[in-house]
Design a protein around this motif. Structure first.
Motif, PDB file in Angstrom:
ATOM      1  N   GLY A 262     111.414 -30.225  33.573  1.00  0.00           N
ATOM      2  CA  GLY A 262     110.042 -30.106  32.857  1.00  0.00           C
ATOM      3  C   GLY A 262     109.244 -29.251  33.237  1.00  0.00           C
ATOM      4  N   ALA A 263     107.897 -29.116  33.219  1.00  0.00           N
ATOM      5  CA  ALA A 263     107.075 -28.017  33.458  1.00  0.00           C
ATOM      6  C   ALA A 263     105.871 -28.811  34.294  1.00  0.00           C
ATOM      7  N   THR A 264     104.921 -28.057  35.081  1.00  0.00           N
ATOM      8  CA  THR A 264     103.699 -28.309  35.860  1.00  0.00           C
ATOM      9  C   THR A 264     102.532 -27.621  35.277  1.00  0.00           C
ATOM     10  N   PRO A 265     101.411 -28.181  35.391  1.00  0.00           N
ATOM     11  CA  PRO A 265     100.310 -27.378  34.938  1.00  0.00           C
ATOM     12  C   PRO A 265     100.196 -26.270  35.780  1.00  0.00           C
ATOM     13  N   ARG A 266      99.665 -25.226  35.128  1.00  0.00           N
ATOM     14  CA  ARG A 266      99.478 -23.787  35.829  1.00  0.00           C
ATOM     15  C   ARG A 266      98.024 -23.844  36.115  1.00  0.00           C
ATOM     16  N   VAL A 267      97.638 -23.589  37.403  1.00  0.00           N
ATOM     17  CA  VAL A 267      96.421 -23.411  38.073  1.00  0.00           C
ATOM     18  C   VAL A 267      96.188 -21.952  38.235  1.00  0.00           C
ATOM     19  N   LEU A 268      94.959 -21.878  38.696  1.00  0.00           N
ATOM     20  CA  LEU A 268      94.278 -20.493  38.872  1.00  0.00           C
ATOM     21  C   LEU A 268      94.040 -20.368  40.574  1.00  0.00           C
ATOM     22  N   PRO A 269      94.458 -19.248  41.093  1.00  0.00           N
ATOM     23  CA  PRO A 269      94.210 -19.071  42.688  1.00  0.00           C
ATOM     24  C   PRO A 269      92.841 -19.172  43.155  1.00  0.00           C
ATOM     25  N   THR A 270      92.042 -19.098  41.947  1.00  0.00           N
ATOM     26  CA  THR A 270      90.427 -18.984  42.157  1.00  0.00           C
ATOM     27  C   THR A 270      89.641 -20.315  41.567  1.00  0.00           C
ATOM     28  N   ALA A 271      90.511 -21.373  41.037  1.00  0.00           N
ATOM     29  CA  ALA A 271      90.345 -22.643  40.534  1.00  0.00           C
ATOM     30  C   ALA A 271      91.161 -23.681  41.140  1.00  0.00           C
ATOM     31  N   VAL A 272      91.062 -23.919  42.413  1.00  0.00           N
ATOM     32  CA  VAL A 272      92.207 -24.820  43.092  1.00  0.00           C
ATOM     33  C   VAL A 272      91.790 -26.329  42.609  1.00  0.00           C
ATOM     34  N   PRO A 273      92.563 -27.219  42.201  1.00  0.00           N
ATOM     35  CA  PRO A 273      92.276 -28.589  41.576  1.00  0.00           C
ATOM     36  C   PRO A 273      92.173 -29.428  42.895  1.00  0.00           C
TER      37      PRO A 273
ATOM     38  N   GLY B 136      91.131 -32.971  42.330  1.00  0.00           N
ATOM     39  CA  GLY B 136      91.348 -34.079  41.915  1.00  0.00           C
ATOM     40  C   GLY B 136      90.271 -35.022  41.799  1.00  0.00           C
ATOM     41  N   GLU B 137      88.900 -34.460  42.110  1.00  0.00           N
ATOM     42  CA  GLU B 137      87.533 -35.078  41.928  1.00  0.00           C
ATOM     43  C   GLU B 137      86.823 -34.566  40.907  1.00  0.00           C
ATOM     44  N   ARG B 138      86.695 -33.287  41.111  1.00  0.00           N
ATOM     45  CA  ARG B 138      85.890 -32.410  40.074  1.00  0.00           C
ATOM     46  C   ARG B 138      86.391 -31.266  39.480  1.00  0.00           C
ATOM     47  N   ILE B 139      87.385 -30.596  39.871  1.00  0.00           N
ATOM     48  CA  ILE B 139      88.004 -29.813  39.397  1.00  0.00           C
ATOM     49  C   ILE B 139      89.482 -30.312  39.143  1.00  0.00           C
ATOM     50  N   LEU B 140      89.867 -30.442  37.848  1.00  0.00           N
ATOM     51  CA  LEU B 140      90.925 -31.382  37.652  1.00  0.00           C
ATOM     52  C   LEU B 140      91.979 -30.471  36.557  1.00  0.00           C
ATOM     53  N   THR B 141      93.289 -31.030  36.796  1.00  0.00           N
ATOM     54  CA  THR B 141      94.443 -30.552  35.728  1.00  0.00           C
ATOM     55  C   THR B 141      94.272 -31.727  34.869  1.00  0.00           C
TER      56      THR B 141
ATOM     57  N   GLY C 143      86.738 -17.940  38.051  1.00  0.00           N
ATOM     58  CA  GLY C 143      86.915 -18.788  39.160  1.00  0.00           C
ATOM     59  C   GLY C 143      86.006 -20.061  38.984  1.00  0.00           C
ATOM     60  N   VAL C 144      86.442 -21.221  39.806  1.00  0.00           N
ATOM     61  CA  VAL C 144      85.664 -22.387  39.679  1.00  0.00           C
ATOM     62  C   VAL C 144      85.314 -22.727  40.980  1.00  0.00           C
ATOM     63  N   GLU C 145      84.268 -23.236  41.273  1.00  0.00           N
ATOM     64  CA  GLU C 145      83.966 -23.709  42.586  1.00  0.00           C
ATOM     65  C   GLU C 145      83.226 -25.034  42.646  1.00  0.00           C
ATOM     66  N   ARG C 146      83.175 -25.809  43.745  1.00  0.00           N
ATOM     67  CA  ARG C 146      82.262 -27.094  43.879  1.00  0.00           C
ATOM     68  C   ARG C 146      80.950 -26.406  43.975  1.00  0.00           C
ATOM     69  N   SER C 147      79.851 -27.247  43.364  1.00  0.00           N
ATOM     70  CA  SER C 147      78.588 -26.918  43.685  1.00  0.00           C
ATOM     71  C   SER C 147      77.971 -28.290  44.304  1.00  0.00           C
ATOM     72  N   ALA C 148      76.713 -28.407  44.375  1.00  0.00           N
ATOM     73  CA  ALA C 148      76.155 -29.542  45.160  1.00  0.00           C
ATOM     74  C   ALA C 148      76.294 -30.915  44.120  1.00  0.00           C
ATOM     75  N   ASP C 149      76.320 -30.986  43.193  1.00  0.00           N
ATOM     76  CA  ASP C 149      76.386 -32.125  41.981  1.00  0.00           C
ATOM     77  C   ASP C 149      77.564 -31.786  41.082  1.00  0.00           C
ATOM     78  N   GLY C 150      78.386 -30.850  41.272  1.00  0.00           N
ATOM     79  CA  GLY C 150      79.365 -30.752  40.211  1.00  0.00           C
ATOM     80  C   GLY C 150      80.309 -29.525  40.467  1.00  0.00           C
TER      81      GLY C 150
ATOM     82  N   SER D 200      77.650 -24.301  34.471  1.00  0.00           N
ATOM     83  CA  SER D 200      77.470 -25.334  35.331  1.00  0.00           C
ATOM     84  C   SER D 200      77.917 -26.768  34.660  1.00  0.00           C
ATOM     85  N   GLY D 201      78.651 -27.670  35.234  1.00  0.00           N
ATOM     86  CA  GLY D 201      78.965 -28.762  34.855  1.00  0.00           C
ATOM     87  C   GLY D 201      79.250 -29.909  35.909  1.00  0.00           C
ATOM     88  N   THR D 202      79.358 -30.940  35.417  1.00  0.00           N
ATOM     89  CA  THR D 202      79.841 -32.103  36.587  1.00  0.00           C
ATOM     90  C   THR D 202      81.369 -31.927  37.015  1.00  0.00           C
ATOM     91  N   HIS D 203      82.336 -31.549  35.819  1.00  0.00           N
ATOM     92  CA  HIS D 203      83.461 -31.316  36.031  1.00  0.00           C
ATOM     93  C   HIS D 203      84.188 -30.412  35.305  1.00  0.00           C
TER      94      HIS D 203
END
Length: 467
Positions: A153-164, A166-171, A248-255, A267-270
């Protein structure tokens, strides 16, 4: 003649693997499947089955608005009934994961009843005709096999600047662990997975922003269908950022905060990463035995699923043929039919139907509009569903049926259906493409009145070519 002395080892228990195992067992081989995550693979446990169940849930909520248009009052007429519909994310995800687990158990039962041994663990090639399984209990089992099928099979591709995380940044494999519905979901990637899940969460009540690096969503699909779907997205309140690429994607204070390459931020929650997938072909011993890989890391196979090494076959997303569970399953079956000496025909993707589970769905088979535009001897007819009487009754306003045929011969070459349950409506078109039926053969078949399938027959009638 195949006997129980013929050993088959299958690495990977997804559609390509378990369907191959069932065929091999039916033909009398001694079959072992090695699967590390659960029988059914990603298709059953984290991808196709869960995502389509989530979409079905969103569809049920969206049907409340349709009911109002049909004259059914569900509460205050001053607001949309979906505004008052409570969505319990935890309950939804528990149901989804429960039915995925049940499907996995059913498949395992089918394998065991057929005489297939299932090893829970990770398999790799340890030499020609040798599969080594590191079991879930920490042990090691070596399987000597006359035939090996790789279906990793295959696995989701992720970005080095957007590391999942499992809480806010998701595959797309992690969204079913959410305990609450995202308040504002930023979906990165507007291919099939991104478009499907963006609309699913929109339908469940999340605010959704879709970041699309291309001019329109679903860039690899029929342009008319993709344009219609994007219009539907916008009409229903989705923010679609076209020609926008995430840096890129990074965590913020509330999302989360998504940074685009042009400097803008969203900006978003997830955030949901839907930027493609990578074949799971590293670390399983392919180079050690000489299995050829493509530049993208996929296993190179021919139309009977053979790799470059005799006795080793491959099926499914690890081959990069077509990322469809139906194709993976057929590749697996063909591999065993060929390896074990049964009657077999090479894989033919001409009649393979594909579906995108947006609302409305997009189903395609055979020739595309782009291919048709490059040929002088192809005719096309497109009929809007809004003219169909059954569509009027059901409150369907968006969708169409499109057919392609060969000029002079009338042979059906392909089609596109954009409609609710297009995945069901595409079958007669696929049947016509696979069997090279003429538009007259389709048109002369009586359809139920009223029915959405009547538009398929009507399109065929309009393509009639008099002598």
């Amino acid at each position: 003649m195949i006997t129980r002395e013929t050993a088959v080892a299958v690495v990977g228990g997804g559609p390509g693997g378990y369907e191959a195992a069932l065929v091999a067992a039916q033909l009398g081989a001694d079959v072992t499947v090695v699967e590390k995550h659960g029988v059914g693979g990603a298709a059953v446990l984290t991808d196709c089955v869960p995502s389509k169940a989530l979409i079905a849930t969103a569809d049920q909520r969206a049907d409340l608005d349709v009911a109002v248009r049909l004259g059914v009052s569900l509460g205050s007429s001053e607001r949309s009934p979906t505004e008052g519909a409570l969505v319990e994310a935890r309950a939804i995800n528990e149901r989804i994961l429960g039915l995925a687990a049940a499907q996995s158990r059913d498949i395992r039962t089918s394998l065991e009843q057929a005489g297939v041994k299932v090893l829970d663990g990770a398999g790799r090639l340890a030499g020609p005709g040798l599969v080594r399984a590191e079991t879930a209990t920490g042990g090691q089992v070596d399987l000597t096999a006359d035939v090996v099928l790789l279906a990793t099979g295959a696995t989701p591709r992720v970005l080095p600047t957007a590391v999942p995380d499992g809480e806010r940044i998701l595959t797309w494999q992690q969204i079913y662990a959410l305990q609450e519905l995202p308040g504002h979901l930023v979906v990165i990637g507007s291919g099939v997975t991104g478009a499907e899940l963006a609309q699913a969460f929109l339908g469940l009540g999340s605010a959704v922003t879709l970041v699309s690096s291309r001019e329109r969503v679903l860039p690899g699909e029929d342009a008319d269908a993709a344009t219609l779907i994007e219009d539907v997205f916008r009409e229903r309140g989705m923010q679609v950022l076209s020609r926008s690429r995430a840096q890129g994607v990074e965590r913020s204070a509330d999302g989360v905060r998504v940074t685009l390459t042009d400097g803008r931020t969203v900006s978003g929650t997830h955030a949901l990463l839907a930027v493609g997938s990578l074949p799971q072909t590293s670390g399983i011993g392919l180079q050690d035995v000489g299995v050829e890989l493509s530049g993208s890391g996929h296993i190179v196979v021919d139309r009977v699923s053979r790799t470059s090494v005799p006795g080793i076959y491959a099926a499914g997303d690890c081959t990069g043929v077509l990322p469809l569970a139906s194709v993976a399953a057929m590749q697996g079956r063909i591999a065993m039919w060929h390896a074990l000496g049964d009657a077999v025909a090479p894989l033919n993707v001409r009649g393979v139907a594909a579906n995108i589970f947006t609302d409305p769905e997009i189903a395609t088979v055979g020739m595309s509009q782009q291919m048709a535009d490059e040929l002088a001897d192809v005719q096309c007819v497109a009929l809007p569903l809004a003219r169909n009487p059954r569509a009027k009754m059901q409150g369907i306003t968006a969708g169409f049926v499109k057919l392609f045929c060969r000029t002079g011969y009338g042979t059906v070459l392909g089609g596109v259906v954009v409609a609710p349950k297009a995945s069901e409506l595409i079958f007669p078109v696929a049947l016509a493409v696979q069997n090279r039926l003429s538009v007259d053969a389709v048109a002369s078949t009586i359809t139920v009145y009223p029915s959405l399938s009547g538009s398929i027959a009507e399109a065929a009638r309009q393509l009639h070519q008099s002598e």
